[in-house]
Design a protein around this motif. Structure first.
Motif, PDB file in Angstrom:
ATOM      1  N   THR A 257     -13.664  29.288  -2.291  1.00 18.98           N
ATOM      2  CA  THR A 257     -12.816  29.150  -1.104  1.00 18.98           C
ATOM      3  C   THR A 257     -13.645  29.276   0.159  1.00 18.98           C
ATOM      4  N   ALA A 258     -13.321  28.433   1.153  1.00 19.96           N
ATOM      5  CA  ALA A 258     -13.934  28.486   2.486  1.00 19.96           C
ATOM      6  C   ALA A 258     -15.443  28.293   2.444  1.00 19.96           C
ATOM      7  N   ASN A 259     -15.959  27.537   1.454  1.00 20.31           N
ATOM      8  CA  ASN A 259     -17.369  27.168   1.450  1.00 20.31           C
ATOM      9  C   ASN A 259     -17.532  25.845   2.195  1.00 20.31           C
ATOM     10  N   SER A 260     -18.721  25.594   2.724  1.00 19.82           N
ATOM     11  CA  SER A 260     -18.916  24.384   3.523  1.00 19.82           C
ATOM     12  C   SER A 260     -20.324  23.833   3.322  1.00 19.82           C
ATOM     13  N   ALA A 261     -20.455  22.502   3.486  1.00 17.05           N
ATOM     14  CA  ALA A 261     -21.741  21.826   3.379  1.00 17.05           C
ATOM     15  C   ALA A 261     -21.574  20.405   3.883  1.00 17.05           C
ATOM     16  N   ASN A 288     -12.186  24.498   0.972  1.00 18.56           N
ATOM     17  CA  ASN A 288     -13.594  24.171   1.152  1.00 18.56           C
ATOM     18  C   ASN A 288     -13.711  22.919   2.020  1.00 18.56           C
ATOM     19  N   ALA A 289     -14.862  22.732   2.684  1.00 21.54           N
ATOM     20  CA  ALA A 289     -14.987  21.611   3.613  1.00 21.54           C
ATOM     21  C   ALA A 289     -16.390  21.013   3.534  1.00 21.54           C
ATOM     22  N   ALA A 290     -16.446  19.667   3.414  1.00 26.36           N
ATOM     23  CA  ALA A 290     -17.709  18.926   3.438  1.00 26.36           C
ATOM     24  C   ALA A 290     -17.607  17.830   4.484  1.00 26.36           C
ATOM     25  N   SER A 291     -18.752  17.537   5.128  1.00 23.53           N
ATOM     26  CA  SER A 291     -18.736  16.430   6.087  1.00 23.53           C
ATOM     27  C   SER A 291     -18.367  15.142   5.380  1.00 23.53           C
ATOM     28  N   ASP A 292     -18.907  14.941   4.181  1.00 23.91           N
ATOM     29  CA  ASP A 292     -18.454  13.863   3.308  1.00 23.91           C
ATOM     30  C   ASP A 292     -18.845  14.202   1.878  1.00 23.91           C
ATOM     31  N   SER A 310      -7.542  23.760 -10.209  1.00 24.33           N
ATOM     32  CA  SER A 310      -6.578  23.635  -9.106  1.00 24.33           C
ATOM     33  C   SER A 310      -7.345  23.401  -7.823  1.00 24.33           C
ATOM     34  N   PHE A 311      -7.110  22.241  -7.194  1.00 25.51           N
ATOM     35  CA  PHE A 311      -7.701  21.909  -5.902  1.00 25.51           C
ATOM     36  C   PHE A 311      -6.584  21.888  -4.859  1.00 25.51           C
ATOM     37  N   SER A 312      -6.823  22.529  -3.704  1.00 26.05           N
ATOM     38  CA  SER A 312      -5.813  22.510  -2.645  1.00 26.05           C
ATOM     39  C   SER A 312      -6.481  22.698  -1.292  1.00 26.05           C
ATOM     40  N   ALA A 313      -6.059  21.872  -0.321  1.00 27.18           N
ATOM     41  CA  ALA A 313      -6.474  22.021   1.079  1.00 27.18           C
ATOM     42  C   ALA A 313      -7.983  21.967   1.250  1.00 27.18           C
ATOM     43  N   ASN A 314      -8.661  21.137   0.434  1.00 26.60           N
ATOM     44  CA  ASN A 314     -10.086  20.917   0.636  1.00 26.60           C
ATOM     45  C   ASN A 314     -10.265  19.698   1.543  1.00 26.60           C
ATOM     46  N   ALA A 315     -11.256  19.755   2.422  1.00 24.94           N
ATOM     47  CA  ALA A 315     -11.401  18.731   3.449  1.00 24.94           C
ATOM     48  C   ALA A 315     -12.716  17.983   3.299  1.00 24.94           C
ATOM     49  N   SER A 316     -12.647  16.660   3.395  1.00 14.61           N
ATOM     50  CA  SER A 316     -13.832  15.810   3.442  1.00 14.61           C
ATOM     51  C   SER A 316     -13.518  14.639   4.356  1.00 14.61           C
ATOM     52  N   GLN A 317     -14.487  14.283   5.189  1.00 14.74           N
ATOM     53  CA  GLN A 317     -14.227  13.204   6.143  1.00 14.74           C
ATOM     54  C   GLN A 317     -14.532  11.831   5.563  1.00 14.74           C
ATOM     55  N   PHE A 338      -4.666  18.220  -8.055  1.00 17.00           N
ATOM     56  CA  PHE A 338      -5.380  17.790  -6.864  1.00 17.00           C
ATOM     57  C   PHE A 338      -4.369  17.711  -5.718  1.00 17.00           C
ATOM     58  N   GLY A 339      -4.259  18.799  -4.950  1.00 13.38           N
ATOM     59  CA  GLY A 339      -3.296  18.849  -3.861  1.00 13.38           C
ATOM     60  C   GLY A 339      -3.992  18.713  -2.516  1.00 13.38           C
ATOM     61  N   LYS A 340      -3.409  17.928  -1.629  1.00  8.22           N
ATOM     62  CA  LYS A 340      -4.009  17.748  -0.306  1.00  8.22           C
ATOM     63  C   LYS A 340      -3.904  19.014   0.540  1.00  8.22           C
ATOM     64  N   GLY A 341      -2.751  19.656   0.516  1.00  6.38           N
ATOM     65  CA  GLY A 341      -2.566  20.841   1.339  1.00  6.38           C
ATOM     66  C   GLY A 341      -2.723  20.560   2.819  1.00  6.38           C
ATOM     67  N   GLY A 342      -2.568  19.318   3.241  1.00  3.90           N
ATOM     68  CA  GLY A 342      -2.668  18.964   4.655  1.00  3.90           C
ATOM     69  C   GLY A 342      -4.074  18.918   5.197  1.00  3.90           C
ATOM     70  N   ALA A 343      -5.106  19.044   4.330  1.00  2.12           N
ATOM     71  CA  ALA A 343      -6.471  19.193   4.834  1.00  2.12           C
ATOM     72  C   ALA A 343      -7.222  17.881   4.976  1.00  2.12           C
ATOM     73  N   SER A 344      -6.919  16.843   4.193  1.00  2.00           N
ATOM     74  CA  SER A 344      -7.737  15.641   4.210  1.00  2.00           C
ATOM     75  C   SER A 344      -6.902  14.429   3.829  1.00  2.00           C
ATOM     76  N   SER A 345      -7.201  13.293   4.468  1.00  2.00           N
ATOM     77  CA  SER A 345      -6.538  12.041   4.105  1.00  2.00           C
ATOM     78  C   SER A 345      -7.359  11.239   3.109  1.00  2.00           C
ATOM     79  N   GLN A 346      -8.551  11.718   2.750  1.00  2.00           N
ATOM     80  CA  GLN A 346      -9.395  11.025   1.795  1.00  2.00           C
ATOM     81  C   GLN A 346      -8.813  11.129   0.389  1.00  2.00           C
TER      82      GLN A 346
END
Length: 969
Positions: A257-261, A288-292, A310-317, A338-346
């Motif tokens: 959770t809340a990891n980034s790269a 979690n969040a990745a630039s891509d 369980s994936f939820s609210a992970n963000a990638s551009q 695989f849930g979006k949780g409002g974090a990403s449209s990808q």
């Protein structure tokens, strides 16, 4: 050391100098690591640094197979007796200026040496690190070894060499590497075995938490990570939490959770020159969040299996918010969410090349992406609850009511347990994702009361993943005798079994049910024997029920008070006068809570968030309360419900104030971030306003006379405590761990005597922490002076008050003694120094600025203006001014003698002056050097606390002392 140790066990302690053969002869950790007789090392709770100096290249070196265990209090005779709290034993790389990572150790722990080849074979069977924290390593030198593995450098390179220790219940926090592996770097061969560990806020270029570099070495690495948490780790390029190379891995029952790269925020797995196989199973990836390129990025040829995730609210551009498949074949994804949780449209899953990736029996919110083959998938919101402690070793996300993840046909895979270690397929079909919803647990505290051919049975509700819908009570001796209950919110926890035979003994069990089915059977009640219809039952024991919002007056303290559901808003009144507490026996929600209250006290029963969770709130008077069980609700701060950290936790409460006497008050996770997961410890308190919102929290002992357990505060290199007026303020040593995100040490230096230095240009401000630390959300960040002349330092709501000081307190005492051999010195309140010589007491207050610690002999002298000064060597002089013995007491005297008067110490005065203001007019008063201690000519016979003397001075009586001041223009 050369000692013979029983079974190879050595004990170590902070500052240990013995041979490690017992706790009384505890060794240093460095000594035990160097002693070949030590095959198992028991580490006493405390903080350990690799060196007492500033050599960053020194780390804790493990150069032979051994097992390192933390958590010992220093009295244990068996491994099982130690604490499981890994935060109590810390291996810290913060060896230089406290809080300044630039001078930290390059590696906190090194296994196998730092040469091009390792020095041994370290496996999970012969080498272990267990039950401690590794933190603040900083590998930032641009060499082949010094820029990797800030927390642990594990060297398995070379023919026949391995590095694969067992790492269990270890916390890796705030480690960094300028290249790879902020917390752990494994090079060469070896199979890491990591379990029940946490990786928090570690950073690197690749692999913010872990980098396994077995690339190209077939059969060398089989990384196993289980029941572990990765939170807040980051990488500037790939693998915010993990970067794995090798031929096998397994990541199971873990939370990211809340990891980034930039690429792969939770994990990157890669092997360009050999097959890479592995699996991610029964794990949660949230926030979690990745630039891509996704939360998990795959760069190997596979196969890699993804199951029950369980994936939820992970963000990638760009391309794949959850999983990005760069290359490889035979990968598989099943039974996952695989849930979006409002974090990403990808899209949640993205495949760049190779055969299409199959996704089976899963929820894919947003639909099946391109180059992904979906079979039996659902495009819907999975309705997951927030990440929380739902049991097990890691936090999880339970499916909420109506979730399409519940009971999906043919969804059970080879794993027989979920992320929490609980059984799969408990009711015919499995749930998708990492967690299998369970039926309720077994009810507890089952009790029966016999009546006429009947028995009334009550119990305590068990833990349950979803709402309990009913209970069934059955007589063990005759299974046809039952009763059920299925109404109420929550469902009632009592019912009556009828039709029982008189004179026959019965015991009863209870089973709870939910949407997940029937739960476990409770332990049977004690036996009761119903009476015949012709015989009246014994009258029930008298009790005083509290069932509604009215007022209940205690007329007989020996009668138990029973607080029932719906009693929210009720008031319990203890009548009478006096100061002798009355002991009440109170039962709330079926749990005992012992209460002592002074006569005249009013206690209010509160109901929280519309639920029957009841606590006692003091409206008037004083009360103390003792919990009978861990987790029992005890106090309320706004809408934050504080519970007992353990059975026997005791608090005392006054209007708007709650203080912990023993144990701890624990808030729900995240509700009081200022005190973190530890809550309020013994000796600490919180204040709330009339609306119940938290106003301030006082850390440390309320009496100021105890060093409390728990995470210490931020200032390093201080003595165990600083004593002011006989009171110790002990939370000013060690690393900052408790107050997340607050670094009070930034810009500060410390001296051995406990004085804090702040440099501003050519000036050095010398400060002595003089009051317990508080947390006050109403105080703005910045610096300000208080009326008694203390400097208030506020950062992030944390308030520390400083008095002026001299940097070299020992040097000052020595210089005074050399000048006046009979002199006695004492550190007083508000930074004053009391000097007694020739039967007189002189009160001195250091100026705020001085030279800081300097070489040379310290001395006291008088300058050209007649000012006394203190000087170390050839450094600048620091004035010692006449001072009030105690400005706080003097202020109280003025307010009592002249209501409305306000006293303020002039912090910049060269005479130690203070002002008294009344009705807009100000008088400037200067203290005299010497206290006239009981002189008959100056102290009048009446017991006044102030008077004008015949010598023209104004005298104040401060306790047993008398202070003279003169009026100055």
């Amino acid at each position: 050391m050369g000692a013979v140790h029983a079974a190879g066990v050595c004990q170590v302690a902070p500052g240990g100098t013995g041979d490690g053969s017992s706790w009384a002869q505890a060794a240093s950790l460095q000594g035990a690591l160097a002693d070949a007789a030590c095959s198992e090392i028991w580490v006493k709770q405390g903080t350990y640094q690799p060196t007492a100096g500033t050599d960053r290249s020194v780390g804790f070196a493990i150069n032979r197979p051994l097992k390192l265990y933390g958590g010992f209090a220093g009295t244990e005779a068996a491994l099982a007796q130690r604490s499981s709290d890994a935060s109590l034993t810390v291996l810290s790389g913060d060896i230089g200026v406290a809080g300044d990572a630039a001078d930290n150790s390059l590696h906190v722990v090194v296994i196998g040496g730092l040469g091009s080849d390792g020095n041994g074979t370290y496996t999970s069977s012969n080498t272990a690190i267990d039950g401690l924290s590794i933190r603040d390593g900083r590998a930032d030198q641009a060499t082949s070894e010094r820029d990797k593995g800030g927390g642990l450098y594990c060297n398995g390179w070379g023919t026949g060499k391995q590095c694969g220790p067992a790492i269990t219940n270890v916390v890796f926090r705030d480690n960094s590497a300028s290249d790879v592996g902020g917390a752990i770097y494994l090079t060469g061969s070896g199979s890491l075995d990591i379990a029940k560990s946490s990786f928090l806020s570690n950073t690197a270029r690749h692999g913010g938490a872990i980098r396994v570099a077995g690339r190209g070495i077939v059969g060398s690495n089989a990384t196993a990570i289980a029941q572990s948490t990765f939170s807040g780790n980051s990488a500037s390029q790939q693998g915010g939490a993990l970067y794995l190379s090798g031929d096998a891995f397994a990541v199971t029952q873990s939370t990211f959770t809340a990891n980034s790269a930039q690429w792969g925020s939770a994990a990157v797995v890669v092997n360009d020159s050999a097959s890479l196989s592995g699996r991610f199973g029964q794990s949660t990836f949230s926030g979690n969040a990745a630039s891509d390129r996704a939360t998990i990025r795959v760069l190997g040829v596979g196969p890699i299996a993804f199951a029950q995730l369980s994936f939820s609210a992970n963000a990638s551009q760009w391309q794949g918010a959850a999983i990005y498949i760069d290359a490889g074949n035979s990968h598989s994804i099943e039974s996952s969410i695989f849930g979006k949780g409002g974090a990403s449209s990808q899209p949640q899953v993205f495949a760049k090349m190779g055969a299409a990736v199959p996704v089976q029996r899963s929820i894919v919110e947003g639909g099946c992406p391109t180059r992904v083959t979906c079979t039996d998938t659902i495009d819907a919101d999975p309705v997951l609850q927030p990440l929380a402690d739902n049991g097990g070793s890691t936090h999880t996300m339970l499916p909420g009511a109506g979730s399409p993840a519940i009971d999906v046909a043919d969804s059970c895979s080879a794993q027989t347990t979920d992320q929490r270690g609980l059984a799969r397929n408990v009711h015919g079909a499995c749930d998708l994702g990492a967690v299998e919803l369970q039926p309720p647990g077994a009810p507890t505290a089952v009790a029966a009361t016999a009546g006429t051919e009947r028995a009334s049975v009550s119990w305590t509700a068990p833990a349950s993943d979803s709402a309990i819908t009913g209970y069934t009570v059955a007589a063990v001796e005759d299974g046809t005798k039952t009763c059920t209950v299925g109404t109420g919110s929550p469902v009632a926890t009592n019912c009556t079994v009828t039709g029982l035979a008189s004179g026959r003994a019965y015991t009863f069990t209870v089973v709870a049910s939910s949407a997940q089915g029937a739960g476990a059977v409770s332990v049977a009640s004690a036996a009761v024997t119903p009476t015949a219809a012709a015989v009246d039952p014994l009258p029930p024991s008298p009790s005083l029920p509290v069932t509604g919002p009215g007022t209940t007056t205690i007329t007989d303290p020996t009668v138990p008070v029973v607080v029932g559901p719906g009693a929210g808003g009720g008031t319990i009144v203890v009548p009478g006068t006096g100061a002798t507490p009355v002991t009440l026996q109170v039962t709330i929600n079926g749990q005992a809570l012992q209460v002592q209250a002074n006569p005249g006290t009013q206690l209010r029963v509160a109901q929280v968030n519309g639920q029957s969770v009841l606590v006692l709130v003091v409206l008037q008077g004083w009360a103390s309360m003792t919990a009978s069980a861990e987790g029992q609700p005890m106090a309320l701060a706004g809408d934050v419900l504080l519970s007992a950290g353990r059975a026997g936790t005791a608090i005392e409460a006054e209007p708007l104030t709650v203080a912990v006497l023993t144990g701890a008050l624990v808030p729900p996770q995240g509700s009081l971030p200022q005190v973190g997961r530890m809550g309020l410890l013994a000796g600490e308190r919180l204040q709330v306003n009339a609306q119940g919102a938290v106003v301030s929290i006082t850390l440390g002992s309320l009496k100021g006379d105890a060093s409390l357990p728990g995470d210490p505060m931020v200032f390093a290199n201080l003595p165990a405590s600083i004593t002011v007026d006989g009171k110790a303020f002990a939370r000013l040593s060690g690393p900052l761990a408790r107050l997340s995100g607050v670094n009070l040490a930034q810009g500060l230096e410390t001296t051995a005597s406990g004085v804090v230095l702040v440099r501003d240009g050519g000036q050095v401000f010398q400060l002595l922490p003089a009051m317990p630390i508080t947390i006050d959300a109403t105080q703005p960040d910045g610096l300000a002076f208080t009326a008694p002349g203390l400097l208030r330092w506020v950062r992030g709501g944390v308030v520390v008050q400083f008095a002026p000081a001299v940097a070299d307190l020992a040097g000052l005492a020595g210089a005074v003694t050399a000048l006046l051999p009979d002199a006695q010195t004492r550190l007083g309140a508000e930074g004053v120094i009391q000097l007694r010589t020739g039967g007189r007491t002189y009160v001195l207050r250091p100026g705020w600025t001085g030279a800081g610690p300097a070489a040379g002999s310290p001395r006291i002298g008088v300058d050209e203006q007649g000012h006394i000064f203190f000087q170390a060597g050839a450094g600048p002089r620091q004035l010692l001014l006449p001072a009030l013995l105690n400005a706080t007491q003097a202020q109280a005297i003025f307010q009592a003698a002249i209501p409305g008067a306000g006293l303020t110490v002039q912090t910049a005065s060269s005479e130690g002056a203070f002002t008294v203001t009344l009705g807009g007019q100000t008088w400037r008063l200067v203290p005299q050097w010497v206290l006239p201690e009981g002189s008959a000519a100056q102290v009048p016979a009446p017991a006044a606390n102030w008077w004008l003397g015949g010598d023209g001075l104004l005298y104040l009586k401060l306790g047993s002392q008398v202070q003279g001041v003169r009026v100055a223009p």
